[in-house]
Design a protein around this motif. Structure first.
Motif, PDB file in Angstrom:
ATOM      1  N   HIS A  64       0.856  -1.194   0.000  1.00 45.42           N
ATOM      2  CA  HIS A  64       0.000   0.000   0.000  1.00 45.42           C
ATOM      3  C   HIS A  64       0.886   1.236   0.000  1.00 45.42           C
ATOM      4  O   HIS A  64       1.758   1.396   0.851  1.00 45.42           O
ATOM      5  N   LYS A  65       0.657   2.123  -0.969  1.00 44.46           N
ATOM      6  CA  LYS A  65       1.463   3.334  -1.110  1.00 44.46           C
ATOM      7  C   LYS A  65       0.736   4.591  -0.652  1.00 44.46           C
ATOM      8  O   LYS A  65       1.311   5.668  -0.687  1.00 44.46           O
ATOM      9  N   GLY A  66      -0.525   4.442  -0.238  1.00 47.22           N
ATOM     10  CA  GLY A  66      -1.265   5.594   0.249  1.00 47.22           C
ATOM     11  C   GLY A  66      -2.451   5.945  -0.627  1.00 47.22           C
ATOM     12  O   GLY A  66      -2.775   5.251  -1.581  1.00 47.22           O
ATOM     13  N   THR A  67      -3.066   7.040  -0.278  1.00 47.95           N
ATOM     14  CA  THR A  67      -4.235   7.540  -1.002  1.00 47.95           C
ATOM     15  C   THR A  67      -3.767   8.510  -2.085  1.00 47.95           C
ATOM     16  O   THR A  67      -2.844   9.287  -1.870  1.00 47.95           O
ATOM     17  N   THR A  68      -4.410   8.433  -3.252  1.00 47.63           N
ATOM     18  CA  THR A  68      -4.045   9.298  -4.363  1.00 47.63           C
ATOM     19  C   THR A  68      -5.296   9.733  -5.124  1.00 47.63           C
ATOM     20  O   THR A  68      -6.292   9.020  -5.118  1.00 47.63           O
ATOM     21  N   SER A  69      -5.201  10.863  -5.746  1.00 45.23           N
ATOM     22  CA  SER A  69      -6.270  11.340  -6.637  1.00 45.23           C
ATOM     23  C   SER A  69      -5.766  11.405  -8.077  1.00 45.23           C
ATOM     24  O   SER A  69      -6.351  12.083  -8.918  1.00 45.23           O
ATOM     25  N   ASP A  70      -4.693  10.698  -8.368  1.00 46.98           N
ATOM     26  CA  ASP A  70      -4.065  10.735  -9.687  1.00 46.98           C
ATOM     27  C   ASP A  70      -4.734   9.831 -10.717  1.00 46.98           C
ATOM     28  O   ASP A  70      -4.331   9.823 -11.877  1.00 46.98           O
ATOM     29  N   TYR A  71      -5.716   9.038 -10.333  1.00 46.88           N
ATOM     30  CA  TYR A  71      -6.328   8.061 -11.228  1.00 46.88           C
ATOM     31  C   TYR A  71      -7.848   8.217 -11.227  1.00 46.88           C
ATOM     32  O   TYR A  71      -8.459   8.391 -10.174  1.00 46.88           O
ATOM     33  N   TYR A  72      -8.429   8.109 -12.401  1.00 45.91           N
ATOM     34  CA  TYR A  72      -9.885   8.011 -12.565  1.00 45.91           C
ATOM     35  C   TYR A  72     -10.660   9.186 -11.968  1.00 45.91           C
ATOM     36  O   TYR A  72     -11.832   9.054 -11.630  1.00 45.91           O
ATOM     37  N   ASN A  73     -10.004  10.321 -11.778  1.00 44.53           N
ATOM     38  CA  ASN A  73     -10.675  11.495 -11.203  1.00 44.53           C
ATOM     39  C   ASN A  73     -11.391  11.164  -9.902  1.00 44.53           C
ATOM     40  O   ASN A  73     -12.495  11.649  -9.633  1.00 44.53           O
TER      41      ASN A  73
END
Length: 84
Positions: A64-73
């Protein structure tokens, strides 16, 4: 492959197929093939609330690398694994 050059693995099964280990088994085979073919890193993103898919990612050796908003909006949980 995304435009960034990242390779993503994912799984989407009918609810009748859940909790039988199919996603983990298939994903392990895909990862093994990807690494034999020379890929160095594979990513997966899950819906932040989909703990079942997050468990699959961890069962197949992803970190697990964390939470991101970089994918799929959308806000997603990011996982990755590198070839050993």
């Amino acid at each position: 492959m995304s435009t960034s050059g990242e390779i993503e693995i994912g799984w989407h099964l009918h609810p009748d197929a859940w909790v039988h280990g199919y996603a983990s088994e298939a994903a392990r085979a895909v990862l093994a093939h990807a690494f034999v073919m020379g890929l160095d890193r594979i990513s997966a993103v899950t819906n932040k609330d989909n703990v079942e898919s997050q468990a699959v990612a961890q069962r197949i050796g992803m970190t697990h690398k964390g939470t991101t908003s970089d994918y799929y909006n959308a806000e997603c949980e990011l996982f990755s694994v590198e070839r050993k």
